[in-house]
Each structure stands twice: as C-alpha cells, then as structure tokens.
Motif scaffolding. Structure first.
Motif, PDB file in Angstrom:
ATOM      1  N   SER A  38       0.831  -1.208   0.000  1.00 31.17           N
ATOM      2  CA  SER A  38       0.000   0.000   0.000  1.00 31.17           C
ATOM      3  C   SER A  38       0.863   1.253   0.000  1.00 31.17           C
ATOM      4  O   SER A  38       0.585   2.215  -0.724  1.00 31.17           O
ATOM      5  N   TYR A  39       1.896   1.247   0.799  1.00 33.60           N
ATOM      6  CA  TYR A  39       2.832   2.376   0.903  1.00 33.60           C
ATOM      7  C   TYR A  39       3.474   2.656  -0.450  1.00 33.60           C
ATOM      8  O   TYR A  39       3.485   3.800  -0.929  1.00 33.60           O
ATOM      9  N   ILE A  40       3.969   1.622  -1.091  1.00 33.52           N
ATOM     10  CA  ILE A  40       4.621   1.772  -2.399  1.00 33.52           C
ATOM     11  C   ILE A  40       3.615   2.249  -3.440  1.00 33.52           C
ATOM     12  O   ILE A  40       3.922   3.138  -4.247  1.00 33.52           O
ATOM     13  N   GLU A  41       2.423   1.704  -3.420  1.00 33.64           N
ATOM     14  CA  GLU A  41       1.396   2.105  -4.388  1.00 33.64           C
ATOM     15  C   GLU A  41       1.028   3.581  -4.240  1.00 33.64           C
ATOM     16  O   GLU A  41       0.931   4.313  -5.231  1.00 33.64           O
ATOM     17  N   LEU A  42       0.843   4.034  -3.017  1.00 33.90           N
ATOM     18  CA  LEU A  42       0.496   5.436  -2.795  1.00 33.90           C
ATOM     19  C   LEU A  42       1.669   6.362  -3.139  1.00 33.90           C
ATOM     20  O   LEU A  42       1.459   7.440  -3.694  1.00 33.90           O
ATOM     21  N   LEU A  43       2.889   5.941  -2.824  1.00 33.22           N
ATOM     22  CA  LEU A  43       4.060   6.739  -3.212  1.00 33.22           C
ATOM     23  C   LEU A  43       4.170   6.823  -4.731  1.00 33.22           C
ATOM     24  O   LEU A  43       4.499   7.878  -5.280  1.00 33.22           O
TER      25      LEU A  43
END
Length: 189
Positions: free
Chosen positions: A111-116
């Motif tokens: 999720s973190y990578i996707e939002l970044l």
C-alpha cells in the motif's frame, strides 16, 4: 472531511511534522493504517488538499505529503523527508500470529509503495528498490524525487497567512443567520 463538507470550494491545508510510525531507534510508534485512513480521506474530499512539510515527513508522513494536490505540495526550506519500509513491532506468540503479522507488513508495504507511486509518478519497482534502505532527502531533493512541488516562503500566495479569528467570527455569524450549525447530509443521520 468536515472542512470539505463545510465548503468544498476551499482548499484544506495539511501541515506535516511527523517521524511517521518509527522513532529514531526504528521502534514502532504508530500504525500505518492511520496514515492510509488519512490518505483515503484526502482522496474522498472534493476540496484540494494542500500538503506542507513543516519540519519532517518520514515514512507514512512522506507518503501523505506526496498524495497532496499536485502543484500545492510544499516544503519549508529546512524540512527533511525520509522514505523507509514499514516495520512490524515486536512479535511473539504462536507461529500463526507471527505469520499474520508478516502478511500485514507485506500488505502495508504494498500500500505504501502504491500510494508513493501515485504521488510521485515513479514506477512501483523503482520505489520498492529505493526504500530497501532509508532514503533521506533535504527539501530540494524531495522536489526532484517528486514528493513535493516547491519550497514555500512568505511570498507564496497559496500559503498566505490567514486571520483565523476573523474567519471563525464569519462562520459563527453565518451559522446564526442560518439558525445554528449546519446538519450533516441526510445519508449520514
């Protein structure tokens, strides 16, 4: 969300000064899910959400900085930003509990990578590689990376100082004229 409901034509300012979910010893001090809830609320609002790093934006806080309204993601000149992988706090107990924590950590990292990726415009693979070790950036570096758009100063009209006492008095006056505070939309009663 209240600010958006109150007046969706006004921007919402999100001032960030957060070490994220880890302290300097890399100990867990918060939950990643809190940051994802904030990101969801930002996406839900019709108002533009202007983000400002006014000190530090580390980990999930850097992600929130990046998903602000494009063109209005600001940094103070001496602010710092750091990207790092989410971590799990101490885990003990049955193997199934530790396995579940590992799965949660994997989902949080995705999720973190996707939002970044959404915020910076960079490919997920590049971000995943970059965050294998903490990536620390000064203001100009954060702009180059795509986490923010500009270094702000007192001359920036988008971030002009506001007279909050006057604004509150106007709001209270409008509420008195309308017969009290506005009620929530009927679907929320």
């Amino acid at each position: 969300m209240w600010l958006d409901f109150d007046n969706a034509s006004k921007p919402i300012y999100l001032y960030i000064n957060s070490s994220g979910t880890q302290n300097e010893k890399k100990e867990s001090v918060g939950a990643e899910t809190d940051a994802y809830a904030i990101a969801d609320a930002m996406a839900y609002c019709k108002s533009k959400v202007y983000t400002v790093n006014c000190g530090m934006a580390y980990g999930q806080a850097a992600m929130l900085l990046s998903v602000g309204a494009k063109g209005y993601r600001g940094l103070q000149p001496n602010s710092s930003t750091k990207l790092y992988l989410p971590v799990v706090g101490r885990s003990s107990g049955p193997v199934t509990d530790m396995w579940r924590k590992a799965k949660d950590l994997e989902a949080n990292a995705e999720s973190y990578i996707e939002l970044l990726a959404k915020g910076t415009g960079k490919p997920k693979e590049e971000i995943a590689k970059d965050i294998q070790r903490p990536k620390y950036m000064q203001a100009k570096e954060a702009i180059v990376y795509g986490l923010a758009d500009k270094i702000i100063d007192s001359q920036d009209a988008a971030y002009e100082k506001r007279d909050y006492d006057m604004m509150l008095a106007q709001q209270m006056s409008m509420e008195r004229e309308a017969g009290g505070p506005q009620a929530a939309p009927s679907g929320f009663r």
